[in-house]
Design an enzyme around this catalytic site. Structure first.
Site, PDB file in Angstrom:
ATOM      1  N   VAL A  16      25.956  60.151   9.971  1.00 24.17           N
ATOM      2  CA  VAL A  16      27.426  60.508  10.182  1.00 24.17           C
ATOM      3  C   VAL A  16      27.778  62.082  10.909  1.00 24.17           C
ATOM      4  CG1 VAL A  16      28.229  60.099   7.585  1.00 24.17           C
ATOM      5  CG2 VAL A  16      27.107  61.531   7.721  1.00 24.17           C
ATOM      6  N   GLY A  17      26.496  62.377  11.327  1.00 28.65           N
ATOM      7  CA  GLY A  17      25.851  63.866  12.408  1.00 28.65           C
ATOM      8  C   GLY A  17      24.854  64.416  12.331  1.00 28.65           C
TER       9      GLY A  17
ATOM     10  N   GLY B 117      22.563  67.433  13.040  1.00 24.71           N
ATOM     11  CA  GLY B 117      22.287  68.953  13.649  1.00 24.71           C
ATOM     12  C   GLY B 117      21.238  69.572  14.513  1.00 24.71           C
ATOM     13  N   SER B 118      20.811  70.637  14.420  1.00 22.63           N
ATOM     14  CA  SER B 118      20.189  71.598  14.480  1.00 22.63           C
ATOM     15  C   SER B 118      18.571  70.967  14.592  1.00 22.63           C
ATOM     16  CB  SER B 118      20.124  72.869  15.247  1.00 22.63           C
ATOM     17  OG  SER B 118      21.243  73.515  14.910  1.00 22.63           O
ATOM     18  N   PHE B 119      18.736  70.385  14.097  1.00 24.85           N
ATOM     19  CA  PHE B 119      17.305  70.262  13.688  1.00 24.85           C
ATOM     20  C   PHE B 119      16.470  68.634  13.047  1.00 24.85           C
ATOM     21  CE2 PHE B 119      16.682  74.456  12.697  1.00 24.85           C
ATOM     22  CZ  PHE B 119      15.950  74.688  14.047  1.00 24.85           C
ATOM     23  N   GLY B 120      17.847  67.997  13.124  1.00 22.85           N
ATOM     24  CA  GLY B 120      18.079  66.951  12.147  1.00 22.85           C
ATOM     25  C   GLY B 120      19.024  65.402  12.483  1.00 22.85           C
TER      26      GLY B 120
ATOM     27  N   VAL C 111      22.719  63.350   9.725  1.00 15.16           N
ATOM     28  CA  VAL C 111      22.408  63.238   8.243  1.00 15.16           C
ATOM     29  C   VAL C 111      22.997  61.961   8.837  1.00 15.16           C
ATOM     30  CG1 VAL C 111      23.954  63.768   6.831  1.00 15.16           C
ATOM     31  CG2 VAL C 111      23.212  65.982   8.586  1.00 15.16           C
TER      32      VAL C 111
ATOM     33  N   ASP D 189      24.204  81.117  10.256  1.00 13.52           N
ATOM     34  CA  ASP D 189      24.586  79.902  11.063  1.00 13.52           C
ATOM     35  C   ASP D 189      25.917  79.324  10.544  1.00 13.52           C
ATOM     36  OD1 ASP D 189      24.639  78.296  13.287  1.00 13.52           O
ATOM     37  OD2 ASP D 189      23.590  76.794  12.850  1.00 13.52           O
TER      38      ASP D 189
END
Length: 365
Positions: A67-68, A70-73, A75, A196
């Protein structure tokens, strides 16, 4: 000792034993049974879930469940037996520098704070995968309407493309995030600085209530009234998001709640205009903040996102009357006041909440 005395002693001891046994019997018969939970709670299983549990929950971390990112992984959406509703599983990319530290920061921050407008962490998983490699993931309640980023910019393929956020709903979302920040920044024992704040980190539930998430960069400061030099954290280690980072962080200043307020102000102006702070229209001498400040109040309608004031099929009453225009100016003024260059000039969260409530009242009258 006479037989009579022996009988008396035996009778006394026997009486005491009978009384004790009677007390124990009554106690156990009258004690309320311990209530067992109707279904297992993830909160009670914190840090106990395995890679296999989450692998099964997400259909092997299938791309169809993604579903998405991010900066570090990444989801993933998933589901667990005996747990009502879907879950979101954030899998850390441990090959990326800072990911492991992000995992610890997020677990520490979210494990100690609870608020209606924060994404609820269900459990953290520190395990190994089927190859024996380290695996770290965080499990959250799933937010069915996705992120504010997707709603604002109608990202292709988003489940919430159908939503068009009218002004009143944007005010509600702004209030939700303001309440979350006020809670984080004014805890008596430990201040949490998110570091953030941006639309992709504002998630929406089925009722379009906003929840602030992704605490991978969060910093904890002890004591809310005065921050001593030892409490100040060097912002040079913060890798936030370009366009939302406060200018003092770029100069190496300490991490403070005022930095979050700056990012929040930019978020409000993005909600107002539908323009990201990194849009191509902004260059060296023009920023989202400067544009909005120049257009207040007379030319406010030149910059607002038209989708929040245009009539919709469900509600034909939304037209740009003086009342609406006044509310737009107030909303823009809050965003500008929060995103001023110098921290001391920025609006306090409690004042933000009062001003947004005033707009809400005007819109409902």
């Amino acid at each position: 000792m006479s037989l009579k005395k022996k009988l008396i002693i035996i009778s006394v001891i026997g009486g005491v034993l009978v009384s004790f046994l009677a007390f124990i019997t009554v106690h156990f018969l009258t004690r309320k049974p311990k209530k067992l939970p109707s279904s297992p709670s993830l909160q009670n299983r914190s840090f106990s879930m395995t890679y296999g549990d989450l692998h099964e929950a997400t259909n092997g971390f299938s791309s169809s469940n993604l579903v998405g990112k991010g900066s570090f992984g990444s989801v993933y959406r998933g589901s667990l037996l005996n747990f009502e509703g879907p879950i979101a599983v954030k899998v850390l990319n441990l090959e990326k520098r800072g990911a492991a530290k992000s995992f610890v920061a997020e677990c520490n921050a979210l494990g100690k704070i609870k608020h209606r407008d924060l994404v609820k962490i269900l459990t953290c998983c520190s395990s190994v995968d089927y190859k024996g490699e380290d695996f770290k993931a965080i499990v959250f309640e799933f937010m069915p309407e996705g992120s504010l980023e997707n709603v604002l910019h109608n990202n292709e393929g988003s489940e919430n493309e159908k939503h068009s956020l009218i002004l009143s709903k944007r005010v509600d979302i702004a209030l939700d995030v303001a309440h979350a920040l006020d809670y984080l920044h004014h805890d008596e024992d430990q201040v949490v600085v998110h570091c953030d704040i941006k639309p992709s980190n504002v998630l929406l539930d089925e009722d379009m209530v906003a929840h602030l998430g992704d605490f991978g960069l969060a910093r904890l400061i002890h004591g809310s009234k005065e921050h001593s030099s030892k409490d100040q954290i060097d912002s040079s280690t913060i890798k936030g998001t370009i366009g939302y980072l406060p200018p003092e962080y770029g100069a190496g200043g300490p991490v403070t709640p005022e930095g979050d307020i700056y990012s929040y102000g930019i978020l409000l102006l993005e909600m107002l205009t539908g323009k990201r702070p990194t849009d191509n229209m902004f260059y060296e001498n023009l920023s989202l903040h400067k544009l909005c400040k120049m257009k207040i109040p007379e030319e406010i309608l030149d910059i607002v996102d038209s989708s929040m004031v245009m009539p919709t099929v469900e509600d034909q009453t939304w037209i740009v009357e003086n009342n609406i225009k006044e509310c737009l100016v107030m909303f823009a003024t809050i965003g500008v006041a929060c995103s001023e260059e110098f921290p001391a000039q920025r609006m306090l969260t409690k004042h933000v909440i009062l001003k947004l409530l005033e707009i809400k009242q005007k819109l409902s009258s």
